[in-house]
Motif scaffolding. Sequence first.
Motif, PDB file in Angstrom:
ATOM      1  N   ILE A   1    -126.020  -2.154 -31.760  1.00  0.00           N
ATOM      2  CA  ILE A   1    -127.032  -1.230 -31.243  1.00  0.00           C
ATOM      3  C   ILE A   1    -128.269  -1.958 -30.732  1.00  0.00           C
ATOM      4  O   ILE A   1    -128.739  -1.708 -29.624  1.00  0.00           O
ATOM      5  N   ASP A   2    -128.796  -2.858 -31.539  1.00  0.00           N
ATOM      6  CA  ASP A   2    -130.082  -3.497 -31.215  1.00  0.00           C
ATOM      7  C   ASP A   2    -129.972  -4.915 -30.689  1.00  0.00           C
ATOM      8  O   ASP A   2    -130.983  -5.504 -30.318  1.00  0.00           O
ATOM      9  N   GLY A   3    -128.794  -5.491 -30.697  1.00  0.00           N
ATOM     10  CA  GLY A   3    -128.656  -6.887 -30.307  1.00  0.00           C
ATOM     11  C   GLY A   3    -128.898  -7.783 -31.512  1.00  0.00           C
ATOM     12  O   GLY A   3    -128.979  -7.298 -32.643  1.00  0.00           O
ATOM     13  N   PRO A   4    -129.000  -9.078 -31.290  1.00  0.00           N
ATOM     14  CA  PRO A   4    -129.142 -10.021 -32.398  1.00  0.00           C
ATOM     15  C   PRO A   4    -130.372  -9.731 -33.260  1.00  0.00           C
ATOM     16  O   PRO A   4    -131.416  -9.319 -32.749  1.00  0.00           O
ATOM     17  N   VAL A   5    -130.220  -9.949 -34.557  1.00  0.00           N
ATOM     18  CA  VAL A   5    -131.338  -9.798 -35.492  1.00  0.00           C
ATOM     19  C   VAL A   5    -132.321 -10.935 -35.238  1.00  0.00           C
ATOM     20  O   VAL A   5    -131.921 -12.092 -35.150  1.00  0.00           O
ATOM     21  N   MET A   6    -133.584 -10.599 -35.110  1.00  0.00           N
ATOM     22  CA  MET A   6    -134.608 -11.608 -34.836  1.00  0.00           C
ATOM     23  C   MET A   6    -135.774 -11.439 -35.814  1.00  0.00           C
ATOM     24  O   MET A   6    -136.116 -10.320 -36.161  1.00  0.00           O
TER      25      MET A   6
ATOM     26  N   ASP B   1    -138.401 -23.264 -37.858  1.00  0.00           N
ATOM     27  CA  ASP B   1    -137.111 -23.581 -38.482  1.00  0.00           C
ATOM     28  C   ASP B   1    -136.914 -22.864 -39.815  1.00  0.00           C
ATOM     29  O   ASP B   1    -135.832 -22.305 -40.052  1.00  0.00           O
ATOM     30  N   PRO B   2    -137.912 -22.833 -40.701  1.00  0.00           N
ATOM     31  CA  PRO B   2    -137.725 -22.053 -41.936  1.00  0.00           C
ATOM     32  C   PRO B   2    -137.481 -20.569 -41.661  1.00  0.00           C
ATOM     33  O   PRO B   2    -136.652 -19.932 -42.319  1.00  0.00           O
ATOM     34  N   LEU B   3    -138.158 -20.011 -40.668  1.00  0.00           N
ATOM     35  CA  LEU B   3    -137.944 -18.603 -40.336  1.00  0.00           C
ATOM     36  C   LEU B   3    -136.554 -18.375 -39.751  1.00  0.00           C
ATOM     37  O   LEU B   3    -135.937 -17.337 -40.007  1.00  0.00           O
ATOM     38  N   TRP B   4    -136.035 -19.336 -39.006  1.00  0.00           N
ATOM     39  CA  TRP B   4    -134.668 -19.208 -38.498  1.00  0.00           C
ATOM     40  C   TRP B   4    -133.674 -19.203 -39.659  1.00  0.00           C
ATOM     41  O   TRP B   4    -132.700 -18.463 -39.640  1.00  0.00           O
TER      42      TRP B   4
ATOM     43  N   ILE C   1    -130.755 -13.255 -43.821  1.00  0.00           N
ATOM     44  CA  ILE C   1    -130.784 -11.802 -43.624  1.00  0.00           C
ATOM     45  C   ILE C   1    -129.485 -11.347 -42.973  1.00  0.00           C
ATOM     46  O   ILE C   1    -128.851 -10.383 -43.422  1.00  0.00           O
ATOM     47  N   VAL C   2    -129.066 -12.047 -41.930  1.00  0.00           N
ATOM     48  CA  VAL C   2    -127.823 -11.697 -41.246  1.00  0.00           C
ATOM     49  C   VAL C   2    -126.633 -11.846 -42.194  1.00  0.00           C
ATOM     50  O   VAL C   2    -125.728 -11.005 -42.210  1.00  0.00           O
TER      51      VAL C   2
ATOM     52  N   SER D   1    -124.176  -8.923 -43.184  1.00  0.00           N
ATOM     53  CA  SER D   1    -122.756  -9.129 -42.886  1.00  0.00           C
ATOM     54  C   SER D   1    -121.887  -8.967 -44.127  1.00  0.00           C
ATOM     55  O   SER D   1    -120.706  -8.628 -44.026  1.00  0.00           O
ATOM     56  N   ALA D   2    -122.459  -9.218 -45.286  1.00  0.00           N
ATOM     57  CA  ALA D   2    -121.704  -9.126 -46.538  1.00  0.00           C
ATOM     58  C   ALA D   2    -121.513  -7.686 -47.001  1.00  0.00           C
ATOM     59  O   ALA D   2    -120.679  -7.416 -47.855  1.00  0.00           O
ATOM     60  N   CYS D   3    -122.273  -6.771 -46.451  1.00  0.00           N
ATOM     61  CA  CYS D   3    -122.185  -5.360 -46.850  1.00  0.00           C
ATOM     62  C   CYS D   3    -121.401  -4.582 -45.800  1.00  0.00           C
ATOM     63  O   CYS D   3    -121.742  -4.609 -44.622  1.00  0.00           O
TER      64      CYS D   3
END
Length: 160
Positions: free
Chosen positions: A84-89, A110-113, A119-120, A124-126
């Motif tokens: 729906i929204d595209g890649p999580v950012m 880099d830490p935020l990436w 988060i992804v 993805s695990a749920c």
Amino acid sequence: MLRLSKKADYGLIAMKHLALLPKASSCSTREIAEHYDIPAELLAKVLQRLARQGLLVSHQGKRGGYRLALPSTVISVADVIQAIDGPVMVTACSDEGADCDQYSKCSVRDPLWRIKDRIVSALSACTIFEMATDTISDAIFPAAVAKRPTAATLASTADQ
């Protein structure tokens, strides 16, 4: 603050609804919209996007509607959100060479990436099945639910 869009919310609501239907059953946009008080026009766009992304199958005609294209056990929450929204950012600089004056000197990029990747991974695990049956397991990411020291605790141990 990280927050899902209304479209992603509606998409997850619809996917959960469809996951609870008997196998191979379908449901119309209108039925879902009325059941959850969602604007039908917006929900129609969301469901069309999910169908284009291969998560739903649409059927035309009198008994038409939508059904899951795959078992709910293999469709992840991340699949729905990204369809729906595209890649999580989590940052404006989503990839290398982004148009940012601080890109080469940024100390948090880099830490935020890496946080975004976590988060992804959690999304993805749920699966939609877990959402539909309310069986989301905290055991998938025990570190995420474990009690972590607070800033006050860390400050008091540093003083000792």
